[in-house]
Design a protein around this motif. Sequence first.
Motif, mmCIF file in Angstrom:
data_model
loop_
_atom_site.group_PDB
_atom_site.id
_atom_site.type_symbol
_atom_site.label_atom_id
_atom_site.label_comp_id
_atom_site.label_asym_id
_atom_site.label_seq_id
_atom_site.Cartn_x
_atom_site.Cartn_y
_atom_site.Cartn_z
ATOM 1 N N ARG A 93 0.835 -1.200 0.000
ATOM 2 C CA ARG A 93 0.000 0.000 0.000
ATOM 3 C C ARG A 93 0.874 1.256 0.000
ATOM 4 N NH1 ARG A 93 -5.072 1.867 1.261
ATOM 5 N NH2 ARG A 93 -5.145 3.901 2.285
ATOM 6 N N PHE A 94 1.952 1.205 0.770
ATOM 7 C CA PHE A 94 2.845 2.367 0.838
ATOM 8 C C PHE A 94 3.440 2.676 -0.533
ATOM 9 C CE2 PHE A 94 7.213 3.950 1.183
ATOM 10 C CZ PHE A 94 6.993 5.153 1.839
ATOM 11 N N THR A 95 3.945 1.659 -1.219
ATOM 12 C CA THR A 95 4.576 1.886 -2.522
ATOM 13 C C THR A 95 3.569 2.319 -3.579
ATOM 14 O OG1 THR A 95 4.372 -0.488 -3.018
ATOM 15 C CG2 THR A 95 6.455 0.268 -2.065
ATOM 16 N N GLN A 96 2.312 1.929 -3.416
ATOM 17 C CA GLN A 96 1.291 2.290 -4.399
ATOM 18 C C GLN A 96 0.756 3.706 -4.202
ATOM 19 O OE1 GLN A 96 -1.612 -0.821 -3.963
ATOM 20 N NE2 GLN A 96 -0.352 -2.363 -5.004
ATOM 21 N N THR A 97 0.769 4.189 -2.968
ATOM 22 C CA THR A 97 0.166 5.495 -2.678
ATOM 23 C C THR A 97 1.179 6.615 -2.477
ATOM 24 O OG1 THR A 97 0.102 4.996 -0.298
ATOM 25 C CG2 THR A 97 -1.833 4.391 -1.618
ATOM 26 N N ALA A 98 2.457 6.282 -2.312
ATOM 27 C CA ALA A 98 3.475 7.311 -2.071
ATOM 28 C C ALA A 98 3.650 8.197 -3.303
ATOM 29 C CB ALA A 98 4.799 6.661 -1.701
ATOM 30 N N LYS A 99 3.886 9.473 -3.057
ATOM 31 C CA LYS A 99 4.086 10.452 -4.129
ATOM 32 C C LYS A 99 5.352 11.259 -3.859
ATOM 33 C CE LYS A 99 0.036 9.553 -6.030
ATOM 34 N NZ LYS A 99 -0.077 8.896 -7.358
ATOM 35 N N ILE A 100 5.976 11.725 -4.938
ATOM 36 C CA ILE A 100 7.144 12.597 -4.810
ATOM 37 C C ILE A 100 6.664 14.036 -4.932
ATOM 38 C CG2 ILE A 100 9.358 13.279 -5.798
ATOM 39 C CD1 ILE A 100 9.631 10.400 -6.826
ATOM 40 N N ILE A 101 6.867 14.806 -3.861
ATOM 41 C CA ILE A 101 6.352 16.176 -3.804
ATOM 42 C C ILE A 101 7.466 17.114 -3.341
ATOM 43 C CG2 ILE A 101 4.658 17.712 -2.725
ATOM 44 C CD1 ILE A 101 2.870 15.270 -2.319
ATOM 45 N N LYS A 102 7.521 18.289 -3.950
ATOM 46 C CA LYS A 102 8.477 19.303 -3.508
ATOM 47 C C LYS A 102 7.909 19.987 -2.272
ATOM 48 C CE LYS A 102 11.374 23.139 -5.025
ATOM 49 N NZ LYS A 102 11.773 24.027 -6.147
ATOM 50 N N CYS A 103 8.659 19.945 -1.185
ATOM 51 C CA CYS A 103 8.166 20.452 0.097
ATOM 52 C C CYS A 103 8.749 21.827 0.417
ATOM 53 C CB CYS A 103 8.502 19.456 1.204
ATOM 54 S SG CYS A 103 7.765 17.826 0.931
ATOM 55 N N GLU A 104 8.353 22.353 1.566
ATOM 56 C CA GLU A 104 8.735 23.709 1.948
ATOM 57 C C GLU A 104 10.235 23.877 2.139
ATOM 58 O OE1 GLU A 104 6.507 24.626 5.403
ATOM 59 O OE2 GLU A 104 4.572 24.757 4.356
ATOM 60 N N ASP A 105 10.944 22.787 2.441
ATOM 61 C CA ASP A 105 12.389 22.897 2.648
ATOM 62 C C ASP A 105 13.171 22.935 1.342
ATOM 63 O OD1 ASP A 105 12.051 20.323 1.795
ATOM 64 O OD2 ASP A 105 12.992 19.366 3.530
ATOM 65 N N GLY A 106 12.457 22.871 0.211
ATOM 66 C CA GLY A 106 13.113 22.948 -1.088
ATOM 67 C C GLY A 106 13.519 21.610 -1.673
ATOM 68 N N PHE A 107 13.308 20.524 -0.926
ATOM 69 C CA PHE A 107 13.658 19.188 -1.391
ATOM 70 C C PHE A 107 12.425 18.461 -1.917
ATOM 71 C CE2 PHE A 107 16.980 20.143 1.691
ATOM 72 C CZ PHE A 107 18.123 19.682 1.058
ATOM 73 N N HIS A 108 12.655 17.549 -2.848
ATOM 74 C CA HIS A 108 11.601 16.641 -3.290
ATOM 75 C C HIS A 108 11.629 15.411 -2.386
ATOM 76 C CE1 HIS A 108 11.870 19.130 -6.919
ATOM 77 N NE2 HIS A 108 10.656 18.689 -7.222
ATOM 78 N N HIS A 109 10.533 15.181 -1.658
ATOM 79 C CA HIS A 109 10.469 14.074 -0.714
ATOM 80 C C HIS A 109 9.449 13.028 -1.165
ATOM 81 C CE1 HIS A 109 13.005 15.956 2.291
ATOM 82 N NE2 HIS A 109 12.279 17.061 2.237
ATOM 83 N N ILE A 110 9.645 11.790 -0.672
ATOM 84 C CA ILE A 110 8.640 10.746 -0.849
ATOM 85 C C ILE A 110 7.600 10.952 0.242
ATOM 86 C CG2 ILE A 110 8.191 8.268 -0.836
ATOM 87 C CD1 ILE A 110 11.061 7.824 -1.749
ATOM 88 N N CYS A 111 6.384 11.281 -0.153
ATOM 89 C CA CYS A 111 5.341 11.652 0.809
ATOM 90 C C CYS A 111 4.178 10.660 0.775
ATOM 91 C CB CYS A 111 4.819 13.057 0.507
ATOM 92 S SG CYS A 111 6.107 14.328 0.498
ATOM 93 N N SER A 112 3.455 10.620 1.882
ATOM 94 C CA SER A 112 2.279 9.757 1.991
ATOM 95 C C SER A 112 1.074 10.597 2.392
ATOM 96 C CB SER A 112 2.507 8.656 3.028
ATOM 97 O OG SER A 112 3.569 7.814 2.650
ATOM 98 N N ARG A 113 -0.103 10.104 2.089
ATOM 99 C CA ARG A 113 -1.331 10.808 2.454
ATOM 100 C C ARG A 113 -1.598 10.642 3.943
ATOM 101 N NH1 ARG A 113 -6.166 9.700 -1.643
ATOM 102 N NH2 ARG A 113 -7.003 11.336 -0.278
ATOM 103 N N ASP A 114 -2.376 11.580 4.496
ATOM 104 C CA ASP A 114 -2.660 11.543 5.928
ATOM 105 C C ASP A 114 -3.397 10.276 6.343
ATOM 106 O OD1 ASP A 114 -4.919 12.190 4.558
ATOM 107 O OD2 ASP A 114 -5.484 13.909 5.805
ATOM 108 N N LYS A 115 -4.182 9.707 5.433
ATOM 109 C CA LYS A 115 -4.927 8.503 5.795
ATOM 110 C C LYS A 115 -4.023 7.269 5.918
ATOM 111 C CE LYS A 115 -6.320 7.223 1.075
ATOM 112 N NZ LYS A 115 -7.496 6.970 0.204
ATOM 113 N N ASP A 116 -2.762 7.402 5.479
ATOM 114 C CA ASP A 116 -1.811 6.297 5.617
ATOM 115 C C ASP A 116 -0.974 6.413 6.887
ATOM 116 O OD1 ASP A 116 -2.525 5.039 3.237
ATOM 117 O OD2 ASP A 116 -1.230 6.356 2.055
ATOM 118 N N ALA A 117 -1.279 7.405 7.718
ATOM 119 C CA ALA A 117 -0.484 7.634 8.928
ATOM 120 C C ALA A 117 -0.511 6.423 9.856
ATOM 121 C CB ALA A 117 -0.991 8.874 9.661
#
Length: 264
Positions: A93-117
């Motif tokens: 589930r983690f690998t299917q829902t994870a997204k690469i997003i540019k965050c406030e620190d200027g880096f592109h991170h592997i991110c997950s949705r809040d419902k996957d917390a």
Amino acid sequence: MEELTFEELKEDRDSYTQLIQDVITFSERDLNDVETEEKFWPIELPSGKKYKEKAFLFEIVANGFTGIDVDKMDYFARDARSVGLPNSFDWRRFTQTAKIIKCEDGFHHICSRDKDALSLYELFHTRNVLYRSVYRHKTVVIVEDLMKKALKEANHVICADGYPLLECWKSVDAFLTLNGTIEDRIGSLSPPNEAKKCFSRITERQLPKFVGHTLKKHKKDEDHEFYCEKAIEYVSSKRQKIDKSFLGSKVKLKIVIVSKVPLN
């Protein structure tokens, strides 16, 4: 995505080799270190992009940002299954829902949705259970100490391709000869030395006895000596023998000192 030909890979072999090494060892870096900011992130990939622009690559194997990486997912699932402990983290589930997003620190991170917390919480819950029940179990720590002592004692007795046992890492050929037969080779030593005795104590369950532990706020030599003396006094009051070579084993997880007594 551009396809990479074998010829291109061969030309940039050193760059890709360095990238693989950095991906594997990234979690060991201090992200707030000046060297990381000035020397690591500006390194260029063979594609011309800088490390900082592809920071998410360093979150796959050894994630120094969040600690969520495939290395943990792999050995938690394997070890939990081996010892019969539950592991409810769903890596698929983690690998299917994870997204690469540019965050406030200027880096592109592997991110997950809040419902996957909750699912991610289970990853760290499994880690906690494994460390408490398996990795840092008092008997495991005692056996590890005995095995380390045995390998040190066998250092110059057993060699591989001319290298002492503890220096085989310096040669790939010598290192590849190290496997599960090391214990058999130590067990066949004649006359028996201290290394063989250590392995005999493990197989015959003649293990040192766990006395107790004490929490430490600071790692100071004088504190270490103080706690060791207290342990010796305690053991002496019980009219038991103590093997001082096992005093002061430090468990990194809780920063404690463990003192152990050989069984009669």
